[in-house]
Write a protein that holds these residues in place. Structure first.
Motif, short mmCIF file in Angstrom:
data_model
loop_
_atom_site.label_atom_id
_atom_site.label_comp_id
_atom_site.label_asym_id
_atom_site.label_seq_id
_atom_site.Cartn_x
_atom_site.Cartn_y
_atom_site.Cartn_z
N GLU A 81 33.30 60.31 20.42
CA GLU A 81 32.69 58.98 20.45
C GLU A 81 32.67 58.53 21.91
OE1 GLU A 81 34.54 56.00 18.08
OE2 GLU A 81 34.30 57.05 16.18
N GLU A 83 32.15 55.97 24.90
CA GLU A 83 32.25 54.51 24.94
C GLU A 83 32.37 53.99 26.37
OE1 GLU A 83 34.75 52.72 22.04
OE2 GLU A 83 34.45 54.36 20.60
N ASP A 112 36.50 58.03 22.58
CA ASP A 112 37.40 57.60 21.50
C ASP A 112 37.45 58.75 20.49
OD1 ASP A 112 37.12 55.05 18.86
OD2 ASP A 112 38.74 56.44 19.40
N LYS A 133 43.39 57.87 15.34
CA LYS A 133 42.78 57.37 16.57
C LYS A 133 43.70 57.48 17.79
CE LYS A 133 38.66 55.47 15.52
NZ LYS A 133 37.40 55.78 16.23
#
Ligand SMILES: O=C(O)/C=C/C(=O)CC(=O)C(=O)O
Ligand code: MG
Length: 231
Positions: A81, A83, A112, A133
């Motif tokens: 991800e 970002e 991420d 996460k």
């Protein structure tokens, strides 16, 4: 109110020099979820009515040249991800949207990394996503960009390739909640402290990476670029 000297920040402002001791630079990594409508849709989620917040520990930091992205235990599906990261340069709580940009010390580009299958399992049980996460190396970061390097944070292209193939190619103009709204909202609950990193969410195109994959990502065409391999 603690404030990092702009001169100190400027010393770090380079898109080639990794920000030393990034992991010690701040106290928390505040992440925004589902801040791009197309990404929310691709995972079958509704668009949130308020910013969706979760945290990563600073032990998740991985600076360029400090090693590879490590797969968490029993990993089945780890997603990239890309970002935009906001580095806080002036601490504050209950920050007004109108003055929020004064708290931005600079920017970086981050991934991420997410154990998506584990995240789904935790979601189904109504449990926090922390393990999906926050595992070690789940926050690869690039160098530090002084705030002056981005004229308009509402128009920044962010892209990501895996093994040379473009997987994500978005723009912050598509963020549901803009940076001032995010900083103001977060600071109503958690004081934003100098050096904290706020990850502003990922555009669509997330997907799995496998061992030995090479991830390259960037801001605009050549403002900042990062490269990480999966162990
Ligand atoms: O709600 C889900 O299934 C997953 C959400 C995320 O992983 C949110 C993000 O990290 C993001 O939107 O960047
Ligand atoms: Mg994310």
């Amino acid at each position: 109110m603690q404030r990092i000297a702009i001169s100190t920040i400027r010393k770090m402002s380079s898109n080639t020099e990794p920000l030393n001791n990034f992991a010690n630079f701040g106290k928390k990594i505040v992440c925004i979820g589902r801040n791009y409508a197309e990404h929310a849709a691709e995972l079958g989620n509704k668009v949130p009515t308020k910013p969706m917040i979760f945290l990563k520990p600073t032990s998740a930091y991985l600076q360029e040249g400090q090693g590879n992205i490590k797969l968490p235990p029993n990993c089945t599906e780890i997603h990239h991800e890309v970002e935009l990261g906001i580095v806080i340069g002036k601490s504050g709580s209950n920050i007004l949207e109108s003055s929020a940009m004064e708290h931005v010390g600079g920017y970086t580009l981050a991934l991420d990394m997410t154990e998506r299958k584990l995240q789904s399992d935790l979601k189904s049980k109504g449990h926090p996503w922390s393990l999906a996460k926050g595992f070690d190396t789940s926050c690869p970061v690039g160098g530090f960009l002084d705030a002056s390097r981005i004229d308009n944070v509402d128009d920044v292209r962010l892209w990501l390739k895996v093994n040379g193939e473009t997987k994500q190619d978005g723009n912050t103009k598509d963020m549901i909640f803009r940076v001032p709204t995010l900083l103001s909202f977060i600071s109503q609950y958690m004081t934003l402290e100098v050096g904290d990193l706020v990850l502003t969410g990922t555009p669509s195109g997330v997907g799995p990476v496998r061992s030995k994959d090479v991830i390259v990502a960037g801001l605009n065409d050549d403002l900042l670029q990062i490269e990480f391999s999966v162990e």
